[in-house]
Design an enzyme around this catalytic site. Sequence first.
Site, PDB file in Angstrom:
ATOM      1  N   SER A 182      36.330   8.321 -10.367  1.00 27.31           N
ATOM      2  CA  SER A 182      36.990   7.212 -11.073  1.00 27.31           C
ATOM      3  C   SER A 182      38.381   7.010 -10.496  1.00 27.31           C
ATOM      4  CB  SER A 182      37.089   7.501 -12.583  1.00 27.31           C
ATOM      5  OG  SER A 182      37.922   8.626 -12.810  1.00 27.31           O
ATOM      6  N   ASP A 200      45.677  13.900  -3.713  1.00 34.13           N
ATOM      7  CA  ASP A 200      45.854  13.989  -5.165  1.00 34.13           C
ATOM      8  C   ASP A 200      46.258  15.385  -5.618  1.00 34.13           C
ATOM      9  OD1 ASP A 200      43.329  15.094  -4.660  1.00 34.13           O
ATOM     10  OD2 ASP A 200      42.233  13.600  -5.839  1.00 34.13           O
ATOM     11  N   THR A 241      36.694  17.210 -10.598  1.00 37.88           N
ATOM     12  CA  THR A 241      35.428  17.362  -9.889  1.00 37.88           C
ATOM     13  C   THR A 241      35.417  18.679  -9.114  1.00 37.88           C
ATOM     14  OG1 THR A 241      35.201  14.970  -9.663  1.00 37.88           O
ATOM     15  CG2 THR A 241      33.916  16.328  -8.162  1.00 37.88           C
ATOM     16  N   ARG A 266      42.377   4.939 -11.431  1.00 40.94           N
ATOM     17  CA  ARG A 266      43.183   4.322 -12.484  1.00 40.94           C
ATOM     18  C   ARG A 266      44.515   3.869 -11.911  1.00 40.94           C
ATOM     19  NH1 ARG A 266      43.955   9.556 -15.060  1.00 40.94           N
ATOM     20  NH2 ARG A 266      44.730  10.987 -13.474  1.00 40.94           N
TER      21      ARG A 266
END
Length: 471
Positions: free
Chosen positions: A14, A232, A254, A16
């Site tokens: 996902s 990230d 994950t 955002r």
Amino acid sequence: MSGVVAAVDLGATSGRVMLGYVDDGMLRLEAVSRFPNGPVPGPDGLHWDFTALYRHVLDGLREAVAREPGLASVGIDSWAVDYGLVEGGEVLGEPFHYRDDRTARGVELVHARVPFDELYRRNGLQFLPFNTLYQYVTERALIDADAALLVPDLVAFLLTGARVAERTNASTTGLVDVRTGQWDLDLAERLGIPASVLPRLVDPGEGLGPLTGAARERIGAPLEVVAVGSHDTASAVVATPLSSPDAAYISCGTWGLVGVELDAPVVSDAAREANFTNEGGVDGRIRFLHNVTGLWLLSESVRAWEAEDGAPIDLPQLLEAAASVDGDVALFDANDPRLSAPGDMPARIAAVLDEAGAPVPASRAAFARTIVESIADAFARAVATAGRLTDREIDVIHIVGGGALNRLLCQATADRSGLPVLAGPVEATALGNVLVQARAHGWFGADASLEDLRAAVVAAFPPVRYEPRAG
């Protein structure tokens, strides 16, 4: 000082867009948009739907500007290793997904030219079959490209026209010298990778320029783009409030990235044999860590059960039931390569358990407990190994990211490691993205250290403590 920035945070499942507010050192996050992401099969293999992903980014930034017209800048972070090719200002097709099976061929090609022990001394990276250099040597179109840009750099290119490689993410390609932090051009030449596709390296905090062209028109503002820790995990570690020089961290989503923060790399034979990696961090720090399969195992199992039921599963309720399971819990190797691809995860875990002579859980609650405990066991073993390899007496574990919300996982990690666990912040990646931008704007002072930024995180998002239980 105060201001507002936007963080684009793209994960493997996902993405955002978040607004980050800084007011005299105090932090606040606000979600603007969330959108799905995942692999898409194509005629030549597994890809990302980058076109849709970029459209979501533009829509999110447009909404962010509508909410906050005075937005100072935007930073972009994402998962590592995957890239897009650029030629003549255009992106050549959809980027390959790191789980595509072409990477196995890349491993053979690379190790035939450069033995892994030499590779490790040069780039400091653990062996992962999807590291970028293994992908590059299978990429036929590489020779015709003007540049190969990792995912966050590709987004920044489409926004600004800047062709750069942010250093923390570039360190995951396998083509950056672990000691100098520069491209290893000799290694690239030996592997047949043209140096021309390797763009200029930039550091977190460097300005990349304003939005241009269609991006500026779509978003409706001359927004500045600032490089952040674009891997990230690099951003997540910035916002991990390390409470001790001997603290370990787990950035858990994950994947579970388990490690410690260092000032210099460790490329010993023991580190190589333990498959620990040395990746670039913000301010020249080293993220010495090991990849452990994380909540992917649970999310894939839930997805399979939902497909079987034809209805959604209440995950908090499932985890609550899992916490109540009595008796011994069967464990499996969370890093078993047979569990790395999408598919019927419960069946594959059952096969791994059965092969090891371990009982297969009879209920979904017991199955979920086995998954969580197996992840926690892998976390605990990786923390112990990190301490041994760096000659540190680990005294606390920080869990950040989505895994910080999983109380069962946090407690199991404390129990299996024998160490206290401090959980949070959940939105560590977006926070780290925001903090690097804010420091670049001088909102924490021109000389603010990572420790200063982390103090602001603790004040805004106090962690939850889990003590290890005996027995």
